[in-house]
Design an enzyme around this catalytic site. Structure first.
Site, mmCIF file in Angstrom:
data_model
loop_
_atom_site.group_PDB
_atom_site.id
_atom_site.type_symbol
_atom_site.label_atom_id
_atom_site.label_comp_id
_atom_site.label_asym_id
_atom_site.label_seq_id
_atom_site.Cartn_x
_atom_site.Cartn_y
_atom_site.Cartn_z
ATOM 1 N N SER A 36 39.744 46.772 41.526
ATOM 2 C CA SER A 36 40.127 46.464 40.142
ATOM 3 C C SER A 36 40.250 44.970 39.852
ATOM 4 O O SER A 36 40.211 44.567 38.696
ATOM 5 C CB SER A 36 41.429 47.168 39.769
ATOM 6 N N LYS A 76 47.414 42.949 39.476
ATOM 7 C CA LYS A 76 46.723 42.705 38.203
ATOM 8 C C LYS A 76 46.985 41.278 37.733
ATOM 9 O O LYS A 76 47.878 40.592 38.207
ATOM 10 C CB LYS A 76 47.207 43.670 37.108
#
Length: 165
Positions: A36, A76
């Site tokens: 990701s 993230k």
């Protein structure tokens, strides 16, 4: 200075550095669980970060946060800051109505998010690989209380050792 006298001082300095990193700076180590954050971080990179206060976290910093369940964490990038308005049109992010320059995004999604205000005690986070990221588009804004660390460097594999941008 004799060779034998240097060794205890080096050991003491090393011990002091380890104590500083683990106790005072609260260094933490993680294994990147998915693609990701590609290409910035790759799946199976080993990363390290330090505990961070909310005022130490800036836009584009990479953070590690938990869902609240044991051994469940995410890596993230902070995109939206507390109190800002965020929206997304065809994969492009707008903060307070202005297009955000994101040179680190290689794989952009085609998502659209209607304008929403980020709470004062939270961040809006996205993966760099937008087509393969479970992030604030699905989880919502991330409360300060769930942030564990601010990522600083990759320490393994050896050919990727270095600071994280």
């Amino acid at each position: 200075m004799k060779k034998g006298r240097l060794s205890p001082w080096l050991a003491l300095a090393f011990f002091a550095l380890v104590l500083y990193l683990f106790d005072i700076k609260q260094i933490k180590f993680y294994l990147v669980p998915s693609e990701s954050m590609s290409p910035t971080l790759k799946q199976s990179d080993y990363i390290a970060g330090f505990a961070a206060d909310p005022e130490d976290i800036l836009r584009f910093d990479i953070i590690i946060f938990t869902s609240g369940r044991e051994d469940d964490f995410y890596v993230k990038r902070v995109i939206g800051m507390p109190g800002e308005t965020i929206s997304m049109f065809n994969g492009y992010v707008y903060i307070n109505g202005r297009l955000l320059d994101e040179p680190f995004v290689k794989y952009r999604s085609t998502d659209t998010i209607v304008s929403q205000r980020i709470p004062e005690n939270a961040y809006f986070v996205l993966g760099d690989n937008r087509v393969n990221s479970f992030d604030s588009r699905f989880l919502g804004p991330i409360p300060f209380a769930l942030v564990e660390a601010k990522v600083k460097f990759i320490y393994n594999p050896i050919n990727r050792i270095g600071l994280v941008n």
